[in-house]
Enzyme design. Structure first.
Site, PDB file in Angstrom:
ATOM      1  N   LYS A   1      40.242 -32.968  46.834  1.00 36.30           N
ATOM      2  CA  LYS A   1      39.845 -34.325  46.423  1.00 36.30           C
ATOM      3  C   LYS A   1      40.518 -34.660  45.084  1.00 36.30           C
ATOM      4  CE  LYS A   1      36.132 -35.751  49.181  1.00 36.30           C
ATOM      5  NZ  LYS A   1      35.122 -34.789  49.610  1.00 36.30           N
TER       6      LYS A   1
ATOM      7  N   SER B   1      44.187 -37.471  30.186  1.00 34.31           N
ATOM      8  CA  SER B   1      45.303 -38.339  30.543  1.00 34.31           C
ATOM      9  C   SER B   1      45.783 -37.999  31.950  1.00 34.31           C
ATOM     10  CB  SER B   1      46.450 -38.168  29.541  1.00 34.31           C
ATOM     11  OG  SER B   1      46.815 -36.810  29.482  1.00 34.31           O
TER      12      SER B   1
ATOM     13  N   GLY C   1      41.667 -22.799  32.260  1.00 31.57           N
ATOM     14  CA  GLY C   1      40.421 -22.832  33.035  1.00 31.57           C
ATOM     15  C   GLY C   1      40.619 -22.285  34.443  1.00 31.57           C
TER      16      GLY C   1
ATOM     17  N   ASP D   1      52.780 -21.044  24.956  1.00 34.34           N
ATOM     18  CA  ASP D   1      51.732 -20.591  24.026  1.00 34.34           C
ATOM     19  C   ASP D   1      50.826 -19.528  24.651  1.00 34.34           C
ATOM     20  OD1 ASP D   1      50.881 -23.185  25.424  1.00 34.34           O
ATOM     21  OD2 ASP D   1      48.959 -22.390  24.741  1.00 34.34           O
TER      22      ASP D   1
ATOM     23  N   LYS E   1      41.157 -29.633  39.845  1.00 38.23           N
ATOM     24  CA  LYS E   1      40.259 -30.098  38.777  1.00 38.23           C
ATOM     25  C   LYS E   1      38.934 -30.621  39.319  1.00 38.23           C
ATOM     26  CE  LYS E   1      42.845 -29.813  34.959  1.00 38.23           C
ATOM     27  NZ  LYS E   1      42.391 -29.264  33.678  1.00 38.23           N
TER      28      LYS E   1
END
Lengths: 321, 321
Positions: B54, B84, B188, B216, B59
């Protein structure tokens, strides 16, 4: 044109045999759903993703079945076909996987990427002038000279039976479909789909869709005889072919309707599928869904299976276009 | 920076609880294979297609879990987040599906299509100047004024647990993976993937991949402390974020290595996936596969699961570029 005797039409047993022949060679492609398109159409849609099939199109099923149906003597002589599109790649790969020599006659103006793909699978490419008559003549000559066996692109029982395995798998996975839809060009996929669906589920509605700009199948369906293509100016390049004789006999028997859609609907639907379903389909694929979105067939609250036929597009060209 | 106590890190039980919370809301996405990429890498690859999730990205899992983990009082007050990209859409849709008011702070220069998508899901958009500090300040102000509850984008146990459900499903479907790979941005997804994989299969190798131009995470992994991003000039726009603190604690514990890849490899791999697998992925997704193709990690003869994270690209722009 002589009507084709019913005894010569392939049946469910031929499709089941094809499924056995191609098992482990062709992919069993996934069936995807889309909340977005369910909401847009009011139907419950099940997309059989032949764009994920080997060589990127359902054509591999028919080619593979036809090749595995050859007698050892036919196989030994090697095979020949003509194609400007997915069938050539399908024959080339299926031949390579079965250890056969393959020759593919292709028009000189074929996209370089397609020529390379056919050669990449190990087939020999023979170039000819564009035009179906020229292509056919080149095939005849090769058969005469080398004794090759021809694998026709769509109008043959083994091709029909192979293409029908997609619908067989779809109905195994979603047995309670109310409607099954496929695009129609030469009619091999539609014929195979119709046979599988009608035999497995007699009450199912079998609906074909075609570009309005190349509507020979819809006109033939209404007149009861194969009508020549008046125009083939459609972005759905897989659907420019005229109906095969055997395919038409099956379609007359088992297809409920053939609806047509505009070029704009085909283009818009192709992009909407890319953007919403995140899968790459070729414009020919988008035709049945475009028909639902344009309201050419009312599938409200119905369970609808749609064969997404292939995903071979020149990405840069199509998206920029 | 204080080390995060182990007791505060989410565990397998949190991911299993997340799976229950999001069941029926998030898609159980398909796992695809590719003969082509198996041949190219010498490995056996399993692609978990979160581009079909979805809102077109993993996310949605974290956002949906975080929203369903709210107390009735928190839910009643409404939620706020800043984004964003895909997280904003994920929060907007998950909030709508759970009947919550949602406010998404977005930079003024966000693509119009993204603003419209968030509004389309029924969320209120508050525009701010670009820059992470400005965005964060705007969120603080809204919380102060309206008492909204914040749904953070990646550095939170509920988000980690939600993202980990993708790996949970992948390992349910292919339990004998030798390696599992995910891209790393804020971390995450990687943290959730690592927890699920390590607990279900202790001997599995958990490998992350990152653009060399935004390395990083790789540098932090080596130095043992979170290193600031020196540059974020990468086409993989989902991976420009700096590692979250909680995520880094999980990554240090459970990830075996973080490898980096060139921009050219990311672009080439994205196109190769489009063209060969017929699925649309965003460049951020292509990073783990690019690492295999560039030989950054040797997976020869191994079974490798790869999380394909999302498919939200501006089709016209990416392909023309």
């Amino acid at each position: 044109m002589c009507p084709v005797p019913v005894s010569e039409l392939p049946g469910l047993a031929d499709i089941e045999q094809a499924a056995e022949r191609i098992a482990g060679l062709a992919h069993r492609t996934p069936v995807l759903t889309s909340t977005h398109f369910n909401e847009r159409t009011g139907a419950e849609l099940y997309f059989k993703c032949e764009n994920f099939q080997k060589v990127g199109a359902f054509k591999f099923r028919g080619a593979c079945n036809a090749i595995r149906a050859l007698t050892p003597e036919q196989a030994r002589r090697g095979i020949v076909t003509h194609s400007s599109g997915n069938h050539g790649q399908a024959v080339a790969l299926a031949a390579a996987m079965n250890g056969l020599k393959a020759v593919v006659v292709m028009p000189k103006d074929s996209a370089r990427v397609k020529l390379e793909a056919v050669r990449g699978y190990g087939a020999e490419v023979v170039l000819c002038e564009p035009g179906i008559a020229t292509r056919d003549a080149a095939v005849r000559k090769l058969i005469e000279q080398h004794g090759y066996h021809e694998i026709p692109p769509y109008d043959h029982p083994d091709i029909i039976a192979g293409q029908g395995t997609a619908a067989l798998e779809l109905l195994e996975e979603v047995p309670d479909l109310d409607v099954i839809m496929a695009p129609v060009g030469g009619g091999g996929l539609l014929a195979g789909t119709a046979i599988a669906a009608r035999h497995l589920k007699p009450a199912i509605r079998v609906i074909a869709a075609e570009p309005a700009n190349a509507d020979d199948a819809a006109r033939s369906f209404r007149s009861g005889q194969i009508e020549p293509a008046a125009s083939t100016q459609t972005i759905a390049d897989g659907l420019r072919t005229t109906l095969g004789v055997l395919n038409f006999a099956v379609i007359q028997r088992h297809v409920d309707d053939i609806v047509t859609v505009s070029e704009q609907a085909i283009i818009d639907t192709t992009r909407e599928v890319w953007s919403r379903m995140k899968i790459i389909i070729e414009p020919s694929c988008a035709v049945p869904l475009a028909a639902l979105l344009e309201g050419r067939f009312d599938a409200y609250s119905k369970k609808v299976g749609i064969i997404l036929t292939g995903g071979n597009v020149d990405i840069d060209r199509f998206v920029a276009g």
